[in-house]
Design an enzyme around this catalytic site. Structure first.
Site, PDB file in Angstrom:
ATOM      1  CB  VAL A 228      -1.541  -9.768   2.800  1.00 34.20           C
ATOM      2  CG1 VAL A 228      -2.464 -10.854   3.517  1.00 34.20           C
ATOM      3  CG2 VAL A 228      -1.840  -9.325   1.478  1.00 34.20           C
ATOM      4  CG  ASN A 338      -1.863   7.875  -0.608  1.00 37.88           C
ATOM      5  OD1 ASN A 338      -1.814   8.514   0.249  1.00 37.88           O
ATOM      6  ND2 ASN A 338      -0.743   6.880  -1.229  1.00 37.88           N
ATOM      7  N   GLY A 371       3.196  -0.130  12.061  1.00 33.17           N
ATOM      8  CA  GLY A 371       5.076  -0.134  12.562  1.00 33.17           C
ATOM      9  C   GLY A 371       5.115  -0.509  11.349  1.00 33.17           C
ATOM     10  CB  SER A 372       7.531  -2.015  10.331  1.00 34.26           C
ATOM     11  OG  SER A 372       8.991  -2.391  11.602  1.00 34.26           O
ATOM     12  CG  HIS A 394       0.692   6.474   5.919  1.00 34.17           C
ATOM     13  ND1 HIS A 394       1.293   7.454   6.625  1.00 34.17           N
ATOM     14  CD2 HIS A 394       0.191   6.121   5.010  1.00 34.17           C
ATOM     15  CE1 HIS A 394       1.997   7.531   5.832  1.00 34.17           C
ATOM     16  NE2 HIS A 394       1.391   6.143   4.857  1.00 34.17           N
ATOM     17  N   GLY A 395       0.839   5.428   9.616  1.00 33.34           N
ATOM     18  CA  GLY A 395       2.130   4.685   9.757  1.00 33.34           C
ATOM     19  C   GLY A 395       3.089   5.400  10.846  1.00 33.34           C
ATOM     20  N   GLY A 397       6.064   5.796   8.982  1.00 35.85           N
ATOM     21  CA  GLY A 397       6.374   6.924   8.455  1.00 35.85           C
ATOM     22  C   GLY A 397       8.179   6.529   8.148  1.00 35.85           C
TER      23      GLY A 397
END
Length: 467
Positions: A228, A338, A371-372, A394-395, A397
Site C-alpha cells: 500500500v 489471477n 512498475g516497482s 499486470h505489472g 514482471g
C-alpha cells in the site's frame, strides 16, 4: 543456536495437508535454515502455507509449494496432449525467459485449449506462466487462475496537493502504519463487511471452514510483492472517465489478493483437479475441472467469492485511509488478475479466459499496471485487441527470482536506489528490490497495441510486509 524442531502435528495445525509437503518441511527446513531461530522458522512455515505462490520460485521452498498441490492418487489413464502447440502471440518476446515460453507451449497443447497469448511481463511460475492468458472450452484450470485468486490493484485519487507528501511525510507514514496490516498481521477488531454474509460460505463445503479466517484477515494485505503506497498521480489525457483536469494529484495505491482464503481454495481444488484429470508430468499443474461437473461449479463459485473478498479487502483499506485523511475521493480505479472469466471471443462462442498475472484490457476497460517501488505505475485504457484476448500485462514482471535477488542485491544498493528516487520504504525485503523487476517502460512499449496510457502514479511512501 538451538536445533530447529519441526513436528508434523504442528504443521497440520498450521494448515498443512497430510502428505509429502510435511515430510519435505521436516527434512529441508532444518538443513537449509539452520542459522535461523525456531521463531523465524515457525514464521516462515506459516507464511508458506498462507501464501504459497510467494515462495514458488525459491529453489528450496518451491519444492514444498509444489508438493502442496501434488495428487495422492492417479488415474492410470493419461490424457494425451496435442502433438503440437496451437499458435499464440507473444508480446515483448525478447525479454521473456525460456521457462515461461515452455510452460505456455505446454498449455497450448491441452485438449481443452482454444487460444492463448503471452504478455510482456511474463515469467515462469507453476502451470500457466505468470503473464499467461488461456481461453479454454468449458473447463477451468485452478492453477491457470493461480494461488492468489483475484489479486488486484486499487487506486484512489484525492483532491490534495501532492506536495503535502513531502511537507507532511511523518503524518502519511503514520497513516500507513495505522491503517494497513500485512502477512500475519491483522486488525484487533476487523471491520464488518457484507461479503462475510454471502450465502456461498454456507453453500460450498470448502468455504464453510474458511469463514473465520476470512473474517480475521479482512482489510489486510499479503506478503511478498503486496503493498500500500502514497504517491503522485498525473492525469495526462483529457477528456477522461474521471472528469479530472490535466495535472497532478495525491493518490493511494494498493496491491493484494484474497489472502489465506484464496490460497486454501487454490490448493484444494488444484489437488482435486490433478486427482481427476491425469495429465503427463510436464502438464500436471494444468489439470482442469469441467464446468459440467459439480467440482467445477463449486470451484467457479468459490473463485468468484474469493475475487469479491479480495476487492472487499482493498475497499476497507481505502475506506480507512479516506476516513483518516478526512477526504472524499475524486476517482477510484480497480482491476484484477489471477482470475477466470466467461467471455465471448471473435468466433462468437463463449470460452473460459484465464488471466494469470494478466489484466483485462477490453475496449474502454480501465486498469492500473504497476512498475516497482521506484518505477511509475500506468493508468491505462484497454483497446480491445483480439489477438491478446483483450488482455495486457499486470505489472513489470520479475527478471530475477526471489532467491536470485537475495543473492545479488545488498541493502546498501537498495537504500541508495530509494534515496535517488525520493522513495521511503517501510518493510519490504531485498527480494522485492526494484532491480528484481523488468523495466516497466520496456513492458509498456511492448503493449502499445493493447492499452493506451491516460495517467501515471509515482510511488513516494511505500508500505510492505516486514518491520
Amino acid at each position: 543456536m538451538a536445533k530447529i524442531q519441526i513436528r508434523g502435528k504442528e504443521l497440520i495445525k498450521m494448515g498443512y495437508p497430510e502428505g509429502p509437503a510435511i515430510g519435505l518441511c521436516i527434512n529441508l527446513i532444518p538443513k537449509h535454515y539452520k542459522r535461523h531461530t525456531q521463531a523465524q522458522v515457525d514464521e516462515l512455515l506459516q507464511a508458506i502455507i498462507a501464501n504459497p505462490s510467494d515462495y514458488a520460485e525459491d529453489a528450496v521452498l518451491g519444492r514444498i509449494v509444489e508438493a502442496l498441490v501434488e495428487p495422492e492418487n492417479k488415474d492410470p489413464q493419461i490424457i494425451d496432449l496435442a502433438p503440437q502447440a496451437k499458435p499464440y502471440p507473444i508480446f515483448g518476446a525478447e525479454k521473456i525467459e525460456a521457462g515461461a515460453l515452455q510452460q505456455m507451449e505446454t498449455a497450448m497443447r491441452l485438449p481443452v485449449t482454444h487460444a492463448g497469448a503471452l504478455m510482456p511481463d511474463a515469467h515462469q511460475g507453476y502451470g500457466l506462466p505468470i503473464g499467461g492468458v488461456l481461453a479454454t472450452e468449458n473447463a477451468v484450470i485452478p492453477y491457470g487462475v493461480g494461488m492468489d485468486i483475484g489479486c488486484r490493484m486499487c487506486m484512489t485519487i484525492y483532491p490534495l496537493d501532492p506536495q503535502e507528501l513531502e511537507a507532511k511525510r511523518s503524518m502519511f507514514k503514520k497513516l500507513l502504519l495505522e491503517n494497513t496490516r500485512f502477512g500475519f498481521g491483522v486488525f484487533d477488531k476487523p471491520m464488518d463487511d457484507p461479503i462475510l454474509e454471502r450465502a456461498e460460505f454456507r453453500e460450498v463445503p470448502k468455504l464453510r471452514s474458511l469463514k473465520t479466517k476470512a473474517w480475521q484477515q479482512i482489510g489486510s494485505s499479503g506478503s511478498g510483492n503486496h503493498f500500500v503506497e502514497f504517491g503522485i498521480v498525473e492525469i495526462m489525457d483529457e477528456p477522461n472517465e474521471f472528469n479530472l483536469p490535466l495535472g497532478k494529484y495525491l493518490g493511494l495505491m494498493s496491491h493484494s489478493g484474497s489472502r489465506g482464503l484464496g490460497a486454501t481454495l487454490a490448493q484444494y481444488y488444484t489437488k482435486l483437479a490433478m486427482e481427476t484429470c491425469n495429465l503427463p508430468k510436464q502438464a500436471q499443474h494444468l489439470a482442469w475441472l469441467s464446468l459440467d461437473a459439480e467440482a467445477g461449479q463449486e470451484y467457479w463459485t468459490a473463485m468468484n467469492l474469493a475475487g469479491d473478498y479480495a476487492s472487499a479487502c482493498h475497499h476497507q483499506i481505502h475506506h480507512r485511509m479516506a476516513k483518516s485523511l478526512g477526504e472524499k475521493s475524486l476517482a477510484i480505479i480497480e482491476n484484477h488478475h489471477n482470475f477466470a472469466w466467461k467471455e465471448i471471443l471473435a468466433d462468437g462462442k463463449e470460452y473460459i479466459v484465464h488471466r494469470k498475472g494478466a489484466t483485462p484490457a477490453g475496449k474502454g476497460v480501465l486498469g492500473v499496471i504497476p512498475g516497482s517501488m521506484t518505477a511509475p505505475a500506468f493508468i491505462v485504457r484497454g483497446k480491445g485487441f483480439a489477438d491478446s484476448i483483450n488482455s495486457a500485462s499486470h505489472g513489470a514482471g520479475r527478471q530475477m527470482s526471489r532467491r536470485q535477488a537475495l543473492g545479488a542485491v545488498t541493502k546498501s544498493d537498495l537504500d541508495k536506489h530509494l534515496r535517488t528516487h525520493g522513495v521511503e520504504l517501510m518493510g519490504g525485503g531485498l527480494d522485492e528490490a526494484p532491480f528484481a523487476y523488468k523495466n516497466i517502460h520496456h513492458v509498456m512499449a511492448a503493449q502499445v497495441e493493447l492499452v493506451e496510457t491516460i495517467g501515471t502514479f509515482h510511488p513516494k511512501i511505500v508500505r510492505m510486509d516486514g518491520e
